[in-house]
Design an enzyme around this catalytic site. Sequence first.
Site, PDB file in Angstrom:
ATOM      1  CG  ASN A   6      -1.954   1.561   1.292  1.00  0.00           C
ATOM      2  OD1 ASN A   6      -1.904   1.799   0.423  1.00  0.00           O
ATOM      3  ND2 ASN A   6      -2.114   1.230   3.010  1.00  0.00           N
ATOM      4  CD1 TRP A   7       3.842   1.138  -2.439  1.00  0.00           C
ATOM      5  CD2 TRP A   7       3.705   2.110  -4.657  1.00  0.00           C
ATOM      6  NE1 TRP A   7       4.542   0.294  -3.492  1.00  0.00           N
ATOM      7  CE2 TRP A   7       4.507   0.824  -5.110  1.00  0.00           C
ATOM      8  CE3 TRP A   7       4.243   3.267  -5.665  1.00  0.00           C
ATOM      9  CZ2 TRP A   7       5.378   0.916  -6.056  1.00  0.00           C
ATOM     10  CZ3 TRP A   7       4.358   2.411  -6.458  1.00  0.00           C
ATOM     11  CH2 TRP A   7       5.402   2.002  -7.040  1.00  0.00           C
ATOM     12  CE  LYS A   8      -0.617   3.623   4.787  1.00  0.00           C
ATOM     13  NZ  LYS A   8      -0.253   3.559   5.919  1.00  0.00           N
ATOM     14  CG  HIS A  91      -6.373   2.105   5.104  1.00  0.00           C
ATOM     15  ND1 HIS A  91      -5.721   2.768   6.013  1.00  0.00           N
ATOM     16  CD2 HIS A  91      -5.060   0.976   5.101  1.00  0.00           C
ATOM     17  CE1 HIS A  91      -4.394   2.769   6.639  1.00  0.00           C
ATOM     18  NE2 HIS A  91      -3.601   1.315   5.354  1.00  0.00           N
ATOM     19  CD  GLU A 160      -3.995  -2.869   7.612  1.00  0.00           C
ATOM     20  OE1 GLU A 160      -3.141  -3.003   6.681  1.00  0.00           O
ATOM     21  OE2 GLU A 160      -5.058  -1.235   7.174  1.00  0.00           O
ATOM     22  N   GLY A 166       2.251   1.768  11.031  1.00  0.00           N
ATOM     23  CA  GLY A 166       3.022   3.761  11.317  1.00  0.00           C
ATOM     24  C   GLY A 166       3.548   3.455  12.078  1.00  0.00           C
ATOM     25  CB  SER A 200       4.423  -2.145  12.380  1.00  0.00           C
ATOM     26  OG  SER A 200       4.046  -0.693  12.303  1.00  0.00           O
ATOM     27  N   GLY A 221       2.742  -0.561   4.135  1.00  0.00           N
ATOM     28  CA  GLY A 221       3.047  -0.033   4.020  1.00  0.00           C
ATOM     29  C   GLY A 221       3.975   0.470   3.879  1.00  0.00           C
ATOM     30  N   GLY A 222       4.230   0.989   4.948  1.00  0.00           N
ATOM     31  CA  GLY A 222       6.154   2.106   4.875  1.00  0.00           C
ATOM     32  C   GLY A 222       7.475   0.987   4.894  1.00  0.00           C
TER      33      GLY A 222
HETATM   34  P1  PGA Z   1       2.397   0.403   7.770  1.00  0.00           P
HETATM   35  O1  PGA Z   1       1.169   1.191   7.054  1.00  0.00           O
HETATM   36  O2  PGA Z   1       3.336  -1.003   6.978  1.00  0.00           O
HETATM   37  O3  PGA Z   1       3.314   1.596   7.565  1.00  0.00           O
HETATM   38  O4  PGA Z   1       2.105   0.152   9.646  1.00  0.00           O
HETATM   39  C1  PGA Z   1       0.126  -0.167   6.915  1.00  0.00           C
HETATM   40  C2  PGA Z   1      -0.959   0.503   6.608  1.00  0.00           C
HETATM   41  O5  PGA Z   1      -1.178   0.933   6.456  1.00  0.00           O
HETATM   42  O6  PGA Z   1      -1.983  -0.658   5.729  1.00  0.00           O
END
Ligand code: PGA
Length: 241
Positions: A6-8, A91, A160, A166, A200, A221-222
Amino acid sequence: MLIAGNWKMNLKYDDILKFRDIVNDFKIDNRVEMAIFPQFPLLYYAKEYLSNCNIEIGAQTCSSELNGAYTGDVSVEIISDIGCKYCIIGHSERREFHNETNSFIKKASTLVLSKNIIPIICVGESEEIKNKKDTNQFIRNQIRKCVPDNINSDLVIAYEPLWAIGTGIIPSYEEIFNVHTNIIDELSYIENLKVIYGGSVNSENCAKIFELNTVHGALIGGSSLKFKDFLAIYKSAVKQL
Ligand code: PGA
């Protein structure tokens, strides 16, 4: 298994090209799917440049309406035309900043399914709910309100926990196992159900997460923005098979 990045609201056109160059030499195992979720204007390029590499593309959200006077929204028809296989819905950042309620999620997921796109419905508890030990009940309730009626196959639920997104903090492996078991139990009537974990996930903690047999992949995400890490997570998923 599904490894989803998920590149957001990160990365640009050039990054799609960089990612393509890296994955060109990368072996995708057909038992573990890789999918990325870039910003809307990049979806078309991502599809064009990455489908030869066996990488699936998905959108980060979509409208709960098919078309009409909804300035700024994106229709599932466009997402389908581009060839997306998945669409993330609900999300926590969309729930928080864009009012994606449980009923919105149910309506949008129903629409997504009608276009043969697989919804990735996100659920997860706040820290407060976790501390009250209400997680399983809260998640069951979210699922009952968000999952479309009459669905009998092809659904992804991303668990999640809000406090894990994050933050660098993840639940214990036992907690992840238990919540996933609860979700699988609630949705046992759905064929081809995947329950993936997000929050995370990184190249260090992923192996232990993938060892859990109730975890069918990850929403990342990250760590998906650092391509080397993302591919390391993918390889770790393949290793668990
Ligand atoms: P994260 O994000 O891996 O940066 O914690 C996950 C997400 O929001 O899908």
